[in-house]
Enzyme design. Structure first.
Site, PDB file in Angstrom:
ATOM      1  N   HIS A  33       0.835  -1.211   0.000  1.00 24.61           N
ATOM      2  CA  HIS A  33       0.000   0.000   0.000  1.00 24.61           C
ATOM      3  C   HIS A  33       0.871   1.262   0.000  1.00 24.61           C
ATOM      4  O   HIS A  33       0.681   2.158  -0.839  1.00 24.61           O
ATOM      5  CB  HIS A  33      -0.911   0.001   1.226  1.00 24.61           C
ATOM      6  CG  HIS A  33      -1.808   1.190   1.319  1.00 24.61           C
ATOM      7  ND1 HIS A  33      -3.104   1.205   0.835  1.00 24.61           N
ATOM      8  CD2 HIS A  33      -1.609   2.433   1.830  1.00 24.61           C
ATOM      9  CE1 HIS A  33      -3.636   2.391   1.039  1.00 24.61           C
ATOM     10  NE2 HIS A  33      -2.753   3.156   1.649  1.00 24.61           N
ATOM     11  N   GLU A  34       1.813   1.323   0.924  1.00 25.49           N
ATOM     12  CA  GLU A  34       2.659   2.514   1.023  1.00 25.49           C
ATOM     13  C   GLU A  34       3.611   2.624  -0.173  1.00 25.49           C
ATOM     14  O   GLU A  34       3.935   3.733  -0.606  1.00 25.49           O
ATOM     15  CB  GLU A  34       3.445   2.493   2.335  1.00 25.49           C
ATOM     16  CG  GLU A  34       2.586   2.474   3.597  1.00 25.49           C
ATOM     17  CD  GLU A  34       1.594   3.623   3.664  1.00 25.49           C
ATOM     18  OE1 GLU A  34       1.862   4.701   3.070  1.00 25.49           O
ATOM     19  OE2 GLU A  34       0.537   3.452   4.295  1.00 25.49           O
ATOM     20  N   HIS A  37       1.905   4.561  -2.889  1.00 21.71           N
ATOM     21  CA  HIS A  37       2.032   6.016  -2.687  1.00 21.71           C
ATOM     22  C   HIS A  37       3.424   6.497  -3.067  1.00 21.71           C
ATOM     23  O   HIS A  37       3.589   7.516  -3.754  1.00 21.71           O
ATOM     24  CB  HIS A  37       1.768   6.366  -1.217  1.00 21.71           C
ATOM     25  CG  HIS A  37       0.353   6.148  -0.765  1.00 21.71           C
ATOM     26  ND1 HIS A  37      -0.736   6.566  -1.496  1.00 21.71           N
ATOM     27  CD2 HIS A  37      -0.141   5.585   0.370  1.00 21.71           C
ATOM     28  CE1 HIS A  37      -1.837   6.264  -0.837  1.00 21.71           C
ATOM     29  NE2 HIS A  37      -1.507   5.657   0.289  1.00 21.71           N
TER      30      HIS A  37
END
Length: 380
Positions: A33-34, A37
């Site tokens: 997920h990170e 980003h």
């Protein structure tokens, strides 16, 4: 002493049997997920100050050649990417004092100075990478193991069940469920299992003719593959090897990817359906769990084999991605909502409005976290 050591550190004990699988599952999902980003942010030319797995005190870390601090922190329940100029949780326009504290070079790569599309792309990349992770896992599993399926036929009808009351008979074949074509018995289960209390129209093939019947699934407690008790909606039909004609579908690499995308779409759809019904009070609150339940499931999956643990990663990744897209600050969906408003009114949402929305959203998120923790410990 040996008994205590064995209970804690054996593969059946807490550390290796539960804690390590839990950390593996959660770390993979959070990291992906990170990383979404981070990668899209970097591609958009946004500077990154820190990439963290976990919160709280830093356990260890290092700086890369771009000056980004990569670190692992003590509380493994999440993570974050801190972009240049991202001075508060709302990622809003910094104050004059905060802006003046940035150098000219920092202002050029600061998150808040980028066009809306770059900020939105960076934010949505986190959930998107979660979905891509699920697709990748399913694609690999389909390529390696194929997919066992049964024909959508009825071998038995449970006495007094919704199916019997609707007139479904042994030998009938499901053709459509509420207008959606079905090809396997699993398709029928997928379209029924999350709709307890809803009247559903089933198109059945009987003696070469299609007939429509209506049945209302009822909830039934069952045991899932990991041994947990779950409530699913059923209409009371049973398949068997004789009529189901079990077979294994094998996939080429490209076919596995297509099937994985389709399966991930089904999981996202069921997740949204569940949350909508839960918000309306139509789902059992015990179906929701927090870190303790995830840790328990991780241990159960690990005992069944690594492929089961990877499947848990896939399903949890969809859940994390979907929840983050809800339009609630400080979730990713809340930021996207602000960017949408900004695009319409052609100016940033006021700091005061963003702060109010953030506080409200944070209250809701913390309330939800408290609810699932209560479920884990006392509620269910």
């Amino acid at each position: 002493m040996n008994d205590i050591f064995h209970a804690v550190f054996s593969t059946q004990g807490f550390v290796l049997g539960t804690l390590v699988p839990f950390l593996f599952v959660l770390t993979v999902v959070v990291f992906v997920h990170e990383m979404g980003h981070y990668l899209i942010g970097r591609w958009c030319g946004i500077g990154v100050k820190a990439f963290s797995i976990g919160f709280g005190p830093e356990l260890f870390g290092f700086y890369d050649r771009r000056g980004t601090r990569w670190k692992l922190c003590a509380i493994p329940l999440g993570g974050y990417v801190k972009f240049v100029g991202d001075m508060n949780a709302t990622s809003s326009q910094p104050s004059t004092e905060e802006l003046e504290s940035l150098t000219e070079a920092e202002r050029e790569v600061a998150f808040h100075t980028q066009p809306i599309w770059k900020r939105a792309a960076t934010v949505v990349a986190g959930p998107l990478f979660n979905f891509l992770l699920t697709i990748a896992v399913f694609a690999v599993l389909f390529s390696l193991y194929g997919r066992p399926v049964l024909e959508p036929t009825v071998a038995e009808v449970t006495a007094g069940s919704p199916a019997q009351r609707a007139g479904i008979q042994p030998g009938d074949r499901f053709v459509r469920v509420d207008g959606s074509n079905v090809e396997t018995f699993a398709d029928v289960q997928r379209l029924v299992s999350g709709r307890a209390g809803d009247a559903i129209t089933f198109t059945m093939l009987r003696d070469g003719k299609e007939i429509d019947v209506t049945a209302t699934p009822q909830p039934m407690e069952q045991q899932d593959a990991l041994g947990n008790k779950v409530k699913v909606a059923v209409i009371g039909v049973v398949n068997n090897a004789e009529l189901g004609q079990p077979r294994l579908i094998s996939y080429t690499p490209a076919g596995a990817v297509v099937a994985a995308v389709e399966e991930t779409g089904h999981v996202i759809e069921r997740t949204g359906q569940f949350l909508q019904r839960f918000a309306l009070g139509r789902e059992d609150k015990c179906q929701l769990g927090g870190p303790i339940k995830i840790a328990k499931m991780s241990g159960q999956a690990a005992k069944l084999g690594f492929e089961w643990l990877v499947q848990l990663v896939a399903f949890l990744s969809v859940g994390i991605g979907f929840l983050n897209l809800l339009p609630i600050p400080p979730l990713d969906g809340g930021h996207l909502l602000f960017y949408g408003v900004e695009a319409v009114i052609r100016r940033p949402v006021s700091e005061r409005m963003m702060e109010m929305a953030y506080r409200t959203g944070l209250f809701l998120v913390l309330g939800f976290m408290g609810f699932v923790f209560w479920n884990d410990l006392f509620g269910c």
